[in-house]
Design a protein around this motif. Sequence first.
Motif, PDB file in Angstrom:
ATOM      1  N   TRP A  89       0.807  -1.219   0.000  1.00  0.00           N
ATOM      2  CA  TRP A  89       0.000   0.000   0.000  1.00  0.00           C
ATOM      3  C   TRP A  89       0.839   1.267   0.000  1.00  0.00           C
ATOM      4  O   TRP A  89       0.366   2.323  -0.391  1.00  0.00           O
ATOM      5  CB  TRP A  89      -0.959   0.012   1.204  1.00  0.00           C
ATOM      6  N   GLY A 110     -10.731   1.161   1.776  1.00  0.00           N
ATOM      7  CA  GLY A 110      -9.419   1.238   1.120  1.00  0.00           C
ATOM      8  C   GLY A 110      -9.497   1.924  -0.231  1.00  0.00           C
ATOM      9  O   GLY A 110      -8.504   2.490  -0.697  1.00  0.00           O
ATOM     10  N   CYS A 112     -11.381   4.595  -0.940  1.00  0.00           N
ATOM     11  CA  CYS A 112     -11.320   6.028  -0.630  1.00  0.00           C
ATOM     12  C   CYS A 112      -9.890   6.393  -0.221  1.00  0.00           C
ATOM     13  O   CYS A 112      -9.349   7.429  -0.626  1.00  0.00           O
ATOM     14  CB  CYS A 112     -12.309   6.345   0.495  1.00  0.00           C
ATOM     15  N   GLU A 113      -9.272   5.508   0.534  1.00  0.00           N
ATOM     16  CA  GLU A 113      -7.899   5.764   0.987  1.00  0.00           C
ATOM     17  C   GLU A 113      -6.922   5.777  -0.192  1.00  0.00           C
ATOM     18  O   GLU A 113      -6.013   6.607  -0.250  1.00  0.00           O
ATOM     19  CB  GLU A 113      -7.490   4.703   2.014  1.00  0.00           C
ATOM     20  N   GLN A 131     -15.859   5.841   4.424  1.00  0.00           N
ATOM     21  CA  GLN A 131     -14.983   4.980   5.238  1.00  0.00           C
ATOM     22  C   GLN A 131     -15.903   4.119   6.116  1.00  0.00           C
ATOM     23  O   GLN A 131     -16.082   4.396   7.301  1.00  0.00           O
ATOM     24  CB  GLN A 131     -14.050   5.846   6.097  1.00  0.00           C
ATOM     25  N   PRO A 140     -10.431   2.395   9.398  1.00  0.00           N
ATOM     26  CA  PRO A 140      -9.580   2.503   8.207  1.00  0.00           C
ATOM     27  C   PRO A 140      -8.142   2.108   8.533  1.00  0.00           C
ATOM     28  O   PRO A 140      -7.667   2.374   9.642  1.00  0.00           O
ATOM     29  CB  PRO A 140      -9.671   3.991   7.835  1.00  0.00           C
ATOM     30  N   GLY A 143      -4.623   4.892   6.076  1.00  0.00           N
ATOM     31  CA  GLY A 143      -4.470   6.345   6.169  1.00  0.00           C
ATOM     32  C   GLY A 143      -5.772   7.137   6.213  1.00  0.00           C
ATOM     33  O   GLY A 143      -5.745   8.365   6.287  1.00  0.00           O
ATOM     34  N   GLY A 144      -6.915   6.459   6.202  1.00  0.00           N
ATOM     35  CA  GLY A 144      -8.199   7.169   6.163  1.00  0.00           C
ATOM     36  C   GLY A 144      -8.430   8.109   7.329  1.00  0.00           C
ATOM     37  O   GLY A 144      -8.931   9.219   7.144  1.00  0.00           O
ATOM     38  N   THR A 145      -8.052   7.674   8.520  1.00  0.00           N
ATOM     39  CA  THR A 145      -8.285   8.544   9.686  1.00  0.00           C
ATOM     40  C   THR A 145      -7.294   9.712   9.734  1.00  0.00           C
ATOM     41  O   THR A 145      -7.469  10.640  10.529  1.00  0.00           O
ATOM     42  CB  THR A 145      -8.169   7.766  11.026  1.00  0.00           C
ATOM     43  N   ARG A 147      -5.685  11.076   6.498  1.00  0.00           N
ATOM     44  CA  ARG A 147      -5.815  11.921   5.300  1.00  0.00           C
ATOM     45  C   ARG A 147      -7.196  12.568   5.206  1.00  0.00           C
ATOM     46  O   ARG A 147      -7.308  13.691   4.724  1.00  0.00           O
ATOM     47  CB  ARG A 147      -5.507  11.110   4.033  1.00  0.00           C
TER      48      ARG A 147
END
Length: 259
Positions: A89, A110, A112-113, A131, A140, A143-145, A147
Amino acid sequence: MAYETIEVRVEAEKVGVITLNRPKALNALNDQLMTELGQALKAFDADEAIGCIILTGSEKAFAAGADIPAMAKYSFVDAYKGDYITRNWETLRSIRKPVIAAVAGYALGGGCELAMMCDFIIAADNAKFGQPEIKLGVIPGAGGTQRLPRAVGKAKAMDMALTGRMMDAQEAERASLVSRVVPLDRLMEEALGAALTIAGYSQIANMAAKESVNRAFESGLSDGVMFERRLFHSLFATQDQKEGMDAFVNKRSAQFSNQ
Ligand code: CO8
């Protein structure tokens, strides 16, 4: 190279297009896909002719997230020691040429991330971002939380991460998650237009611009401004700076040599 889960093509000899291609699973991001995506990204990054990369999916889904059945049975030890879910990733982050996400349909979890790891997102008017990991008993993991709040602020990021609701394209544009929204049938034309514009500039300046904007998320203002200034100064050592400014002065279009 022959890929099974992505399709790769070159447009106008200078834009690399990678299409996620697991239609039956709405482009769910399994290990094979992430491995192949990493290989394709690295190949375009290393190709001197390529000035910009577009990452896209289908009209129904950019990607509906990490592959849920594939990870459903993992233990902590599988996930942590085997790293099946997370390896590959980080490759996208290491790509130095600009990467545009052209998103239609679902970009969830993932997906969206992955879109947020690209340099900017152009969305079709049917795009939906979310998410929803909370619904699966997790959070997530790519990196969702981190970015999402940087893109849309705390309130919306918390709302998305805690309720698992989706954001449509219009809300995503208002919230600055995406840079533009276009009708679905114009998505690739718009993304390609932006990519060709970028690919027409100096690759060195493009890399420097990308590096410097990304630095804004890693540093305080003074350090960031100093980082930018050093890069700005260093570009005066390139032939492309001479060419770009000479072309302006002499009222002609610049022909960059990436030197
Ligand atoms: N994984 C695997 N298969 C999927 C996924 C997925 N994430 N999403 C959809 N599919 C499959 C479905 O199982 C279905 O397959 P089948 O036809 O064989 O039953 C097919 O795609 C079509 O899906 P639906 O029938 O559900 O289509 P709908 O139009 O009814 O619904 C939705 C579309 C709303 C997108 C729905 O499929 C859905 O909610 N999908 C799951 C979305 C989700 O929860 N995503 C988050 C996954 S977890 C995650 O991404 C963690 C990221 C961590 C990254 C870690 C790396 C660092």
